[in-house]
Write an enzyme that holds these catalytic residues in place. Structure first.
Site, PDB file in Angstrom:
ATOM      1  CE  LYS A  55     -11.748  -7.301   2.463  1.00  0.00           C
ATOM      2  NZ  LYS A  55     -10.555  -6.560   2.007  1.00  0.00           N
ATOM      3  CG  HIS A 103      -1.929  -1.041   1.297  1.00  0.00           C
ATOM      4  ND1 HIS A 103      -2.041  -1.875   2.387  1.00  0.00           N
ATOM      5  CD2 HIS A 103      -2.888  -1.429   0.421  1.00  0.00           C
ATOM      6  CE1 HIS A 103      -3.032  -2.726   2.177  1.00  0.00           C
ATOM      7  NE2 HIS A 103      -3.556  -2.483   0.986  1.00  0.00           N
ATOM      8  CB  SER A 161      -4.500  -6.576   4.488  1.00  0.00           C
ATOM      9  OG  SER A 161      -4.042  -5.311   4.075  1.00  0.00           O
ATOM     10  NE  ARG A 214      -2.395  -7.793  -4.343  1.00  0.00           N
ATOM     11  CZ  ARG A 214      -3.147  -8.369  -3.432  1.00  0.00           C
ATOM     12  NH1 ARG A 214      -2.643  -8.683  -2.266  1.00  0.00           N
ATOM     13  NH2 ARG A 214      -4.410  -8.653  -3.661  1.00  0.00           N
TER      14      ARG A 214
END
Length: 161
Positions: free
Chosen positions: A41, A17, A128, A90
């Site tokens: 989440k 990030h 994460s 990514r």
């Protein structure tokens, strides 16, 4: 002034990030890291903790500030008068998901574009979720997250683990 918003749950913020923020901060006059409470989440860090961790991790970026929000991103962007959404990529898998989100956002807010930034290859495997899992299992995540985040994870493991 060109203001962009980098939205996400950032639970926790990773070096990936930060890499995206360092790249995008060279292009935009101001960036707001918009930390959202994601109802889908279960967060390890509270919203306030995530904001503080990002603030600490981005002190070296003078044109980056951190804010928390809830609700529809389109409304937040309009309120802040942003010109762009920042998203990091990514892998190709990220692109497929992010492309769908960008098209939905474009439909909701036609005057705002999504800008994609590729992460450096050393960060392509960092997420994460993976960081949290590794930390929970006792792994050393020091090379994956800013030092303040590593300390926060260690504290969580001591208090909650």
């Amino acid at each position: 002034m060109k203001l962009a918003v980098y939205p996400g749950s950032f639970d926790p913020v990773t070096n990936g990030h930060i890499d995206i923020l360092e790249k995008s901060s060279k292009i935009f006059d101001e960036i707001i890291v918009a930390v959202i409470h994601n109802v889908t989440k279960k967060a390890l860090f509270s919203l306030d903790e995530r904001v503080k961790l990002i603030e600490e991790s981005t002190r070296h970026l003078n044109n980056v500030r951190v804010d928390a929000f809830s609700g529809l991103l389109a409304n937040y962007l309009a309120d802040k008068q942003a010109c762009a959404i920042i998203r990091g990529l990514r892998t190709v898998t990220d692109f497929e998901y992010e492309m769908h989100m960008a098209m939905m956002n474009k439909k909701l807010i036609p005057n705002i574009d999504t800008m994609f930034f590729m992460s450096d290859s050393q960060y392509t495997f960092i997420s994460s979720s993976a960081v949290k899992e590794a930390a929970l299992l006792g792994g050393d995540v020091g090379s994956l997250v800013p030092a303040v985040v590593k300390a926060g994870l260690e504290e969580k493991m001591l208090n909650d683990g």
